[in-house]
Enzyme design. Structure first.
Site, PDB file in Angstrom:
ATOM      1  N   LYS A  71     -28.502   8.689  -1.575  1.00  0.00           N
ATOM      2  CA  LYS A  71     -27.878   8.905  -0.261  1.00  0.00           C
ATOM      3  C   LYS A  71     -26.715   9.885  -0.371  1.00  0.00           C
ATOM      4  O   LYS A  71     -26.269  10.460   0.620  1.00  0.00           O
ATOM      5  CB  LYS A  71     -27.409   7.611   0.364  1.00  0.00           C
ATOM      6  CG  LYS A  71     -26.194   7.000  -0.300  1.00  0.00           C
ATOM      7  CD  LYS A  71     -25.605   5.881   0.524  1.00  0.00           C
ATOM      8  CE  LYS A  71     -24.578   6.383   1.513  1.00  0.00           C
ATOM      9  NZ  LYS A  71     -23.691   5.323   2.038  1.00  0.00           N
ATOM     10  N   ASP A  72     -26.205  10.104  -1.592  1.00  0.00           N
ATOM     11  CA  ASP A  72     -25.079  11.022  -1.778  1.00  0.00           C
ATOM     12  C   ASP A  72     -25.509  12.426  -2.202  1.00  0.00           C
ATOM     13  O   ASP A  72     -24.661  13.302  -2.411  1.00  0.00           O
ATOM     14  CB  ASP A  72     -24.126  10.464  -2.843  1.00  0.00           C
ATOM     15  CG  ASP A  72     -23.416   9.222  -2.349  1.00  0.00           C
ATOM     16  OD1 ASP A  72     -23.253   9.089  -1.117  1.00  0.00           O
ATOM     17  OD2 ASP A  72     -23.074   8.365  -3.171  1.00  0.00           O
ATOM     18  N   SER A 112     -18.109   7.157   7.617  1.00  0.00           N
ATOM     19  CA  SER A 112     -19.482   7.643   7.762  1.00  0.00           C
ATOM     20  C   SER A 112     -19.764   8.038   9.210  1.00  0.00           C
ATOM     21  O   SER A 112     -19.677   7.198  10.119  1.00  0.00           O
ATOM     22  CB  SER A 112     -20.453   6.536   7.337  1.00  0.00           C
ATOM     23  OG  SER A 112     -21.742   6.770   7.867  1.00  0.00           O
ATOM     24  N   ARG A 168     -22.552   8.589  10.429  1.00  0.00           N
ATOM     25  CA  ARG A 168     -23.724   7.810  10.842  1.00  0.00           C
ATOM     26  C   ARG A 168     -23.313   6.434  11.354  1.00  0.00           C
ATOM     27  O   ARG A 168     -23.788   5.968  12.385  1.00  0.00           O
ATOM     28  CB  ARG A 168     -24.681   7.665   9.647  1.00  0.00           C
ATOM     29  CG  ARG A 168     -25.845   6.738   9.855  1.00  0.00           C
ATOM     30  CD  ARG A 168     -26.601   6.490   8.544  1.00  0.00           C
ATOM     31  NE  ARG A 168     -25.746   5.921   7.525  1.00  0.00           N
ATOM     32  CZ  ARG A 168     -25.517   4.603   7.395  1.00  0.00           C
ATOM     33  NH1 ARG A 168     -26.074   3.739   8.221  1.00  0.00           N
ATOM     34  NH2 ARG A 168     -24.704   4.153   6.438  1.00  0.00           N
ATOM     35  N   ARG A 169     -22.412   5.787  10.655  1.00  0.00           N
ATOM     36  CA  ARG A 169     -21.961   4.452  11.065  1.00  0.00           C
ATOM     37  C   ARG A 169     -21.123   4.539  12.345  1.00  0.00           C
ATOM     38  O   ARG A 169     -21.279   3.740  13.267  1.00  0.00           O
ATOM     39  CB  ARG A 169     -21.158   3.798   9.931  1.00  0.00           C
ATOM     40  CG  ARG A 169     -22.021   3.402   8.733  1.00  0.00           C
ATOM     41  CD  ARG A 169     -21.221   3.002   7.509  1.00  0.00           C
ATOM     42  NE  ARG A 169     -22.075   2.476   6.448  1.00  0.00           N
ATOM     43  CZ  ARG A 169     -21.764   2.517   5.146  1.00  0.00           C
ATOM     44  NH1 ARG A 169     -20.623   3.069   4.754  1.00  0.00           N
ATOM     45  NH2 ARG A 169     -22.580   2.021   4.233  1.00  0.00           N
ATOM     46  N   ARG A 183     -11.792   6.291   3.079  1.00  0.00           N
ATOM     47  CA  ARG A 183     -12.570   6.937   2.017  1.00  0.00           C
ATOM     48  C   ARG A 183     -12.360   6.156   0.717  1.00  0.00           C
ATOM     49  O   ARG A 183     -11.727   5.108   0.702  1.00  0.00           O
ATOM     50  CB  ARG A 183     -12.085   8.392   1.831  1.00  0.00           C
ATOM     51  CG  ARG A 183     -12.424   9.315   2.963  1.00  0.00           C
ATOM     52  CD  ARG A 183     -13.871   9.839   2.927  1.00  0.00           C
ATOM     53  NE  ARG A 183     -14.551   9.818   1.635  1.00  0.00           N
ATOM     54  CZ  ARG A 183     -14.322  10.683   0.651  1.00  0.00           C
ATOM     55  NH1 ARG A 183     -13.406  11.602   0.827  1.00  0.00           N
ATOM     56  NH2 ARG A 183     -14.996  10.597  -0.484  1.00  0.00           N
ATOM     57  N   GLY A 184     -12.896   6.656  -0.345  1.00  0.00           N
ATOM     58  CA  GLY A 184     -12.723   5.997  -1.643  1.00  0.00           C
ATOM     59  C   GLY A 184     -13.900   5.114  -1.962  1.00  0.00           C
ATOM     60  O   GLY A 184     -14.747   4.843  -1.108  1.00  0.00           O
ATOM     61  N   ARG A 206     -11.953   0.370  -0.974  1.00  0.00           N
ATOM     62  CA  ARG A 206     -12.070  -0.001   0.440  1.00  0.00           C
ATOM     63  C   ARG A 206     -11.865  -1.509   0.631  1.00  0.00           C
ATOM     64  O   ARG A 206     -11.200  -1.946   1.572  1.00  0.00           O
ATOM     65  CB  ARG A 206     -13.444   0.404   0.978  1.00  0.00           C
ATOM     66  CG  ARG A 206     -13.685   1.906   0.950  1.00  0.00           C
ATOM     67  CD  ARG A 206     -14.976   2.267   1.629  1.00  0.00           C
ATOM     68  NE  ARG A 206     -15.467   3.562   1.157  1.00  0.00           N
ATOM     69  CZ  ARG A 206     -16.532   4.162   1.679  1.00  0.00           C
ATOM     70  NH1 ARG A 206     -17.194   3.586   2.653  1.00  0.00           N
ATOM     71  NH2 ARG A 206     -16.933   5.329   1.226  1.00  0.00           N
ATOM     72  N   CYS A 214     -23.311  17.039   5.691  1.00  0.00           N
ATOM     73  CA  CYS A 214     -22.605  15.767   5.442  1.00  0.00           C
ATOM     74  C   CYS A 214     -22.021  15.192   6.729  1.00  0.00           C
ATOM     75  O   CYS A 214     -21.752  14.013   6.821  1.00  0.00           O
ATOM     76  CB  CYS A 214     -21.522  15.966   4.406  1.00  0.00           C
ATOM     77  SG  CYS A 214     -19.990  16.614   5.075  1.00  0.00           S
TER      78      CYS A 214
END
Ligand SMILES: NCc1[nH]cc(CCC(=O)O)c1CC(=O)O
Length: 310
Positions: A82-83, A130, A132-133, A150-151, A156, A243
């Site tokens: 996914k990355d 994200s 997408r989220r 982030r991170g 998180r 991205c």
């Protein structure tokens, strides 16, 4: 084949190191006596805590790992698929030789008070960076407030425990890998939160000419995961998403053996949603990925994707 040392490069986060441990265990079972050395790489994506787009996108999580593979510091690289960017080819001279059997593809809500998504009060701060989220939350729960976080997953979780945010969205598979499934409040269904292309998939990247590394990787390959990932990544390539593109989708092997691909493209606020779901023979994942992408493009996906700066 004479077992030798195999050097495996990966990001240095706890999740990435747990992923390499899975690869090491599976290699050890298949090739007793093979010595595996882990080469941890801290990437620019791990160091940078601002928006990924400032670093040129998801390549920030992969380019330094790719460099270790190309310059010989490593013989194999392990990536979360996914990355891995879908809008550019893998670095010349390398290839993804295998995908391991897919892990869970769902996202999870983490809320210390145990509240489900539909029970959260207006203004609840959800930590996620994200697109997408954010888009999918905006579609169904516009009253919730998304806060960029982030991170790596562990940092998180620390932000959540510190009260910087009220809840988090994280992948079930990532939490399982770092041993934090206990933090899950609710596993979100795929209709509410469609996963990213390549969710739950670990890819083994090797140098094109390294036959021995190819053989090691091939022994761990899962054909069903290869078909699903190939359909999904073909979709991403045809859409030329980046991205910052809210693109979601997952392929599924139906009980009758056909390959199914469900995919969506969203506007950043989730108010526009383009949806496509098609099937194909399992031996034709590229055909399926291309067909679903063209359906989304006919529905206007190009305009939605290009309207988002990256
Ligand atoms: N960039 C973060 C990242 N990359 C892969 C996973 C989850 C594991 C996977 O999908 O393989 C995560 C964490 C998350 O999204 O919660």
């Amino acid at each position: 084949m004479t077992p030798r040392m195999l050097k495996i490069a990966t990001r240095s986060s706890p999740m990435a190191l747990a992923q390499v441990e899975r690869v090491r265990v599976e290699l050890d079972a298949a090739f007793p006596g093979l010595r595996v050395e882990v080469v941890p790489i801290t990437t620019s994506g791990d160091r940078h805590l601002g928006p990924l787009s400032q670093l040129g996108g998801k390549g920030a999580f992969t380019k330094e790992v790719d460099a270790a593979l190309l310059d010989g510091r490593a013989d194999m690289a392990v990536h979360c698929m996914k990355d891995v960017p879908g809008d550019r080819p893998v670095p010349a001279g390398t290839v993804f030789a295998a995908y391991l059997k897919r892990d869970d593809i769902h996202d999870a809500l983490l809320h210390p008070g145990g509240r489900r998504l539909e029970e959260l009060a207006a203004g609840t701060r959800i930590g996620t960076s994200s697109v997408r989220r954010v888009a999918q939350l905006g579609r169904l729960y516009p009253e919730l407030e998304c806060v960029p976080v982030r991170g790596n997953a562990n940092s998180r979780l620390a932000r959540l425990e510190a009260g910087d945010v009220d809840a988090l969205l994280l992948a079930v598979s990532g939490l399982e890998r770092i041993g934090r499934s206990d933090a899950v409040t609710q596993v979100l269904d795929l209709e509410t939160m469609c996963p990213p292309v390549g969710a739950g998939v670990l890819g083994l990247q090797v140098r094109e000419g390294d036959e021995q590394a190819h053989r090691y990787a091939a022994e761990l390959a899962d054909v069903g995961t290869w078909r699903q990932t190939t359909a999904e990544r073909t979709l991403l390539h045809v859409l030329q998403g980046h991205c910052n593109s809210p693109i979601a989708g997952y392929a599924y092997t139906e009980p009758d053996g056909r390959l199914s691909l469900r995919a969506r493209v969203f506007s950043p606020d989730g108010k526009t949603i383009l949806d496509a779901h098609e099937w194909a023979d399992a031996t034709q994942p590229e055909v399926l990925g291309t067909s679903v992408a063209l359906t989304l493009l006919r529905l206007g996906a190009r305009q939605v994707i290009d309207a988002i700066p990256h």
